[in-house]
Design a protein around this motif. Sequence first.
Motif, PDB file in Angstrom:
ATOM      1  N   TYR A  31      -7.692  -5.216   3.673  1.00 42.38           N
ATOM      2  CA  TYR A  31      -6.474  -4.077   4.227  1.00 42.38           C
ATOM      3  C   TYR A  31      -7.007  -2.669   3.189  1.00 42.38           C
ATOM      4  CZ  TYR A  31      -4.482  -8.544   5.986  1.00 42.38           C
ATOM      5  OH  TYR A  31      -4.286  -9.386   6.469  1.00 42.38           O
ATOM      6  N   VAL A  32      -7.005  -2.030   4.431  1.00 42.38           N
ATOM      7  CA  VAL A  32      -7.500  -0.723   3.919  1.00 42.38           C
ATOM      8  C   VAL A  32      -6.489   0.541   5.017  1.00 42.38           C
ATOM      9  CG1 VAL A  32      -9.106   1.504   3.985  1.00 42.38           C
ATOM     10  CG2 VAL A  32      -9.593  -1.070   3.841  1.00 42.38           C
ATOM     11  N   ALA A  33      -6.224   1.445   3.870  1.00 41.18           N
ATOM     12  CA  ALA A  33      -5.117   2.237   4.538  1.00 41.18           C
ATOM     13  C   ALA A  33      -6.287   3.206   4.800  1.00 41.18           C
ATOM     14  CB  ALA A  33      -3.803   2.806   3.590  1.00 41.18           C
ATOM     15  N   SER A  34      -6.191   3.335   6.304  1.00 44.09           N
ATOM     16  CA  SER A  34      -7.914   4.994   6.907  1.00 44.09           C
ATOM     17  C   SER A  34      -6.858   5.984   6.476  1.00 44.09           C
ATOM     18  CB  SER A  34      -8.102   4.388   8.460  1.00 44.09           C
ATOM     19  OG  SER A  34      -6.621   4.533   9.203  1.00 44.09           O
ATOM     20  N   ALA A  35      -5.835   6.623   6.243  1.00 40.31           N
ATOM     21  CA  ALA A  35      -5.813   7.276   6.126  1.00 40.31           C
ATOM     22  C   ALA A  35      -5.341   8.034   4.621  1.00 40.31           C
ATOM     23  CB  ALA A  35      -3.638   8.379   6.531  1.00 40.31           C
ATOM     24  N   ARG A  36      -5.686   7.416   3.773  1.00 38.29           N
ATOM     25  CA  ARG A  36      -5.804   7.253   1.894  1.00 38.29           C
ATOM     26  C   ARG A  36      -7.577   7.432   2.203  1.00 38.29           C
ATOM     27  NH1 ARG A  36      -1.148   4.700  -1.129  1.00 38.29           N
ATOM     28  NH2 ARG A  36       0.673   6.402  -0.350  1.00 38.29           N
ATOM     29  N   TYR A  37      -8.321   6.868   2.960  1.00 39.53           N
ATOM     30  CA  TYR A  37      -9.392   6.391   2.237  1.00 39.53           C
ATOM     31  C   TYR A  37     -10.468   6.345   3.344  1.00 39.53           C
ATOM     32  CZ  TYR A  37     -13.022   3.896  -0.372  1.00 39.53           C
ATOM     33  OH  TYR A  37     -14.004   3.034  -1.593  1.00 39.53           O
ATOM     34  N   ASN A  38     -11.813   7.445   3.551  1.00 40.81           N
ATOM     35  CA  ASN A  38     -12.884   7.528   3.851  1.00 40.81           C
ATOM     36  C   ASN A  38     -14.439   7.055   3.422  1.00 40.81           C
ATOM     37  OD1 ASN A  38     -11.245   9.259   5.851  1.00 40.81           O
ATOM     38  ND2 ASN A  38     -11.167  11.166   4.335  1.00 40.81           N
ATOM     39  N   PHE A  39     -14.219   6.398   4.152  1.00 40.60           N
ATOM     40  CA  PHE A  39     -16.403   5.679   4.177  1.00 40.60           C
ATOM     41  C   PHE A  39     -17.067   6.523   4.631  1.00 40.60           C
ATOM     42  CE2 PHE A  39     -13.060   2.163   5.294  1.00 40.60           C
ATOM     43  CZ  PHE A  39     -13.652   1.056   3.924  1.00 40.60           C
ATOM     44  N   HIS A  40     -18.023   6.138   3.824  1.00 36.40           N
ATOM     45  CA  HIS A  40     -19.546   7.529   4.205  1.00 36.40           C
ATOM     46  C   HIS A  40     -20.748   6.821   4.655  1.00 36.40           C
ATOM     47  CE1 HIS A  40     -22.469  10.715   2.894  1.00 36.40           C
ATOM     48  NE2 HIS A  40     -22.697  10.511   4.022  1.00 36.40           N
ATOM     49  N   LEU A  93       0.850  -1.234   0.058  1.00 35.14           N
ATOM     50  CA  LEU A  93      -0.053   0.152  -0.102  1.00 35.14           C
ATOM     51  C   LEU A  93       0.906   0.961  -0.096  1.00 35.14           C
ATOM     52  CD1 LEU A  93      -2.998  -0.708   2.501  1.00 35.14           C
ATOM     53  CD2 LEU A  93      -2.993  -0.432   0.094  1.00 35.14           C
ATOM     54  N   GLN A  94       2.099   0.712   0.327  1.00 34.99           N
ATOM     55  CA  GLN A  94       3.072   2.265   0.052  1.00 34.99           C
ATOM     56  C   GLN A  94       2.835   3.191   0.748  1.00 34.99           C
ATOM     57  OE1 GLN A  94       2.575   3.691  -3.942  1.00 34.99           O
ATOM     58  NE2 GLN A  94       2.259   2.138  -5.112  1.00 34.99           N
ATOM     59  N   VAL A  95       3.207   2.324   1.824  1.00 35.14           N
ATOM     60  CA  VAL A  95       2.515   3.431   3.106  1.00 35.14           C
ATOM     61  C   VAL A  95       3.619   2.885   4.668  1.00 35.14           C
ATOM     62  CG1 VAL A  95       0.091   3.863   3.082  1.00 35.14           C
ATOM     63  CG2 VAL A  95       1.036   1.793   4.595  1.00 35.14           C
ATOM     64  N   ALA A  96       3.604   3.784   5.511  1.00 35.89           N
ATOM     65  CA  ALA A  96       4.792   3.516   6.983  1.00 35.89           C
ATOM     66  C   ALA A  96       4.226   2.077   7.478  1.00 35.89           C
ATOM     67  CB  ALA A  96       5.153   4.432   7.573  1.00 35.89           C
ATOM     68  N   GLY A  97       5.065   1.546   7.889  1.00 35.10           N
ATOM     69  CA  GLY A  97       4.483   0.245   8.066  1.00 35.10           C
ATOM     70  C   GLY A  97       3.904  -0.119   9.964  1.00 35.10           C
ATOM     71  N   ASP A  98       3.563   1.468  10.814  1.00 34.00           N
ATOM     72  CA  ASP A  98       2.837   1.003  11.740  1.00 34.00           C
ATOM     73  C   ASP A  98       1.628   1.932  11.732  1.00 34.00           C
ATOM     74  OD1 ASP A  98       4.183   3.973  10.949  1.00 34.00           O
ATOM     75  OD2 ASP A  98       4.803   4.134  13.258  1.00 34.00           O
ATOM     76  N   THR A  99       1.439   2.145  10.153  1.00 36.70           N
ATOM     77  CA  THR A  99       0.323   2.689   9.388  1.00 36.70           C
ATOM     78  C   THR A  99      -0.923   2.662  10.369  1.00 36.70           C
ATOM     79  OG1 THR A  99       1.380   3.469   8.001  1.00 36.70           O
ATOM     80  CG2 THR A  99      -1.014   3.735   7.774  1.00 36.70           C
ATOM     81  N   THR A 100      -2.179   3.092  10.357  1.00 33.39           N
ATOM     82  CA  THR A 100      -3.376   1.864  11.643  1.00 33.39           C
ATOM     83  C   THR A 100      -3.792   1.951   9.902  1.00 33.39           C
ATOM     84  OG1 THR A 100      -4.259   4.524  11.730  1.00 33.39           O
ATOM     85  CG2 THR A 100      -2.831   3.106  13.577  1.00 33.39           C
ATOM     86  N   GLY A 101      -5.020   1.380  10.547  1.00 30.36           N
ATOM     87  CA  GLY A 101      -5.918   0.970   9.552  1.00 30.36           C
ATOM     88  C   GLY A 101      -7.132   0.289   9.810  1.00 30.36           C
ATOM     89  N   PHE A 102      -8.219  -0.931   8.770  1.00 39.73           N
ATOM     90  CA  PHE A 102      -8.660  -1.630   8.657  1.00 39.73           C
ATOM     91  C   PHE A 102      -8.652  -2.903   8.472  1.00 39.73           C
ATOM     92  CE2 PHE A 102     -10.790   2.645   9.122  1.00 39.73           C
ATOM     93  CZ  PHE A 102     -11.588   2.161  10.434  1.00 39.73           C
ATOM     94  N   GLN A 103      -9.372  -3.388   8.633  1.00 40.80           N
ATOM     95  CA  GLN A 103      -9.477  -5.338   8.357  1.00 40.80           C
ATOM     96  C   GLN A 103     -10.243  -5.647   7.915  1.00 40.80           C
ATOM     97  OE1 GLN A 103      -8.429  -9.227  10.069  1.00 40.80           O
ATOM     98  NE2 GLN A 103      -6.748  -8.987   8.924  1.00 40.80           N
ATOM     99  N   VAL A 104     -10.981  -6.385   6.670  1.00 38.13           N
ATOM    100  CA  VAL A 104     -12.432  -6.399   6.994  1.00 38.13           C
ATOM    101  C   VAL A 104     -12.243  -8.325   6.453  1.00 38.13           C
ATOM    102  CG1 VAL A 104     -14.113  -7.045   5.463  1.00 38.13           C
ATOM    103  CG2 VAL A 104     -13.059  -4.680   5.795  1.00 38.13           C
ATOM    104  N   GLU A 105     -12.457  -9.501   7.426  1.00 42.11           N
ATOM    105  CA  GLU A 105     -12.327 -10.494   7.550  1.00 42.11           C
ATOM    106  C   GLU A 105     -13.496 -11.533   6.858  1.00 42.11           C
ATOM    107  OE1 GLU A 105     -11.489 -15.059   9.949  1.00 42.11           O
ATOM    108  OE2 GLU A 105     -10.359 -13.266   9.915  1.00 42.11           O
TER     109      GLU A 105
END
Length: 255
Positions: A233-242, A205-217
């Motif tokens: 896996y969602v990089a939360s800094a790059r994607y907002n859900f509405h 995802l080309q982000v830092a290794g300690d980036t927070t996000g979401f996992q959907v299983e």
Amino acid sequence: MDPRLRFQLDRSIPIPLHYQLRQQLREAIQEGRLRPGDALPAEPQLAELAGVSRATVRQGIEELVREGLLRRLRGHGTFVAEPPPAPPTEPPASLVLGILQQIAQQPARVQRVARQVPPPDVRAGLGLGENEEVVEIVRTWSQADGPAILERVYVPGVEVADIAQAAAEDRALYEQIERQRGVRITRADTVLRACVLTVDVAEQLQVAGDTTGFQVERRTYADDTLVELRYTYVASARYNFHVTLSRSQLLMTRT
């Protein structure tokens, strides 16, 4: 010797040492030998206790951090995480559904479709034997500033060539699974959790290794037969859900 930790890693079996270490740390947490807020010994001490390398310890810990059982505090160490709050009596399924629908509406880029022996945790989740293979599909979704979503889909009992043609879109993928397996998909169990992205996911995802996000299983079934296991896996800094909640969902009773 730390009495809370009793590592017994077996090098004679084909299960990776980091996976065995992770399982035994998880057992220590579940059995109460390690309690919320407890600090783990430093990596060198854990490596000595378990008789493995620091790299093996680090990999096992990273997976437990991703699962939310451990948390890292920079400069302070690794600690057992507090348990999550109890879920509401009626989980807002529309929230998860809304997120999945938003992902599905975006064009996916298929990075890889290949037959392979899956990782131990996936193999265990699918109930497969040691050398059984699955078709793995890796897909990404991008925003203007780079890839935002990574998805790994594991499908047993199908042929690569036919699945590859349907890999970009879920409806075509599920129709192909039904056709090849001779089944009818009936449901999918889905879990959404916050996580810290692992190193390999962060790299893709080309982000830092300690980036927070979401996992959907997601576990997809045809009656009682598991026909697909996927991790999104969602990089939360790059994607907002509405997601819009109705009045009844806003006033939902919680215990």
